[in-house]
Write a protein that holds these residues in place. Structure first.
Motif, PDB file in Angstrom:
ATOM      1  N   LEU A  90     -11.443 -50.623  -9.269  1.00 19.70           N
ATOM      2  CA  LEU A  90     -10.784 -51.917  -9.380  1.00 19.70           C
ATOM      3  C   LEU A  90      -9.305 -51.852  -9.015  1.00 19.70           C
ATOM      4  N   GLU A  95      -4.481 -55.764  -1.048  1.00 21.24           N
ATOM      5  CA  GLU A  95      -4.910 -57.023  -1.659  1.00 21.24           C
ATOM      6  C   GLU A  95      -6.221 -57.529  -1.084  1.00 21.24           C
ATOM      7  N   GLN A  98      -9.054 -55.967  -2.979  1.00 27.44           N
ATOM      8  CA  GLN A  98      -8.998 -56.060  -4.430  1.00 27.44           C
ATOM      9  C   GLN A  98     -10.228 -56.764  -4.971  1.00 27.44           C
ATOM     10  N   ARG A  99     -10.892 -56.122  -5.936  1.00 25.97           N
ATOM     11  CA  ARG A  99     -12.056 -56.701  -6.586  1.00 25.97           C
ATOM     12  C   ARG A  99     -11.651 -57.255  -7.937  1.00 25.97           C
ATOM     13  N   ILE A 100     -12.262 -58.338  -8.355  1.00 28.12           N
ATOM     14  CA  ILE A 100     -12.003 -58.927  -9.664  1.00 28.12           C
ATOM     15  C   ILE A 100     -12.953 -58.279 -10.670  1.00 28.12           C
ATOM     16  N   THR A 102     -15.357 -57.754 -13.774  1.00 29.34           N
ATOM     17  CA  THR A 102     -16.288 -58.567 -14.551  1.00 29.34           C
ATOM     18  C   THR A 102     -15.891 -58.481 -16.018  1.00 29.34           C
ATOM     19  N   SER A 106     -13.787 -55.454 -17.746  1.00 26.55           N
ATOM     20  CA  SER A 106     -12.549 -55.724 -18.496  1.00 26.55           C
ATOM     21  C   SER A 106     -12.631 -55.152 -19.903  1.00 26.55           C
TER      22      SER A 106
END
Length: 126
Positions: A90, A95, A98-100, A102, A106
């Motif tokens: 992560l 940019e 870039q992965r968000i 889950t 988190s």
């Protein structure tokens, strides 16, 4: 006209049409009436400005100063969370890549930081 000239002319026309639409927004300003005159002297205004600068009440117009960042995390906690984010892929350096995270990722990152705090507290207690 040959093809190159026609394409260049069409491209220029499209660019000019697009540029013109960027300025189509009406600019409305809320200025005070021009007939208002100040009753203060220039020196009085300068003294007020200097006093406002000293006590920090001088505004910045529409802009505001950036708030000071204050971290509530300890250094070991930040490092543990970084390592966990890197492990989960992560923490990309670009940019575009870039992965968000889950919700589960988190939570994993947060728990890694909490484990680091518990470990450092236990080590300090010894």
């Amino acid at each position: 006209m040959n093809r190159k000239t026609l394409i260049a002319a069409a491209t220029a026309l499209i660019a000019l049409a697009g540029a013109g639409s960027a300025f189509a927004i009406e600019a409305t300003q809320d200025f005070r009436a021009a007939d208002v005159t100040s009753t203060q002297s220039r020196d009085d205004v300068k003294r007020e400005r200097d006093a406002a600068q000293r006590d920090g009440s001088l505004g910045h117009g529409e802009a505001s100063p950036a708030p000071d960042a204050v971290s509530t995390l300890t250094r070991p906690q930040v490092l543990a969370e970084l390592r966990e984010a890197q492990r989960l892929n992560l923490a990309a350096s670009n940019e575009g890549e870039q992965r968000i995270a889950t919700a589960a990722e988190s939570a994993s990152i947060r728990s890694a930081g909490l484990r680091a705090v518990q470990t450092s507290v236990a080590a300090t207690a010894r």
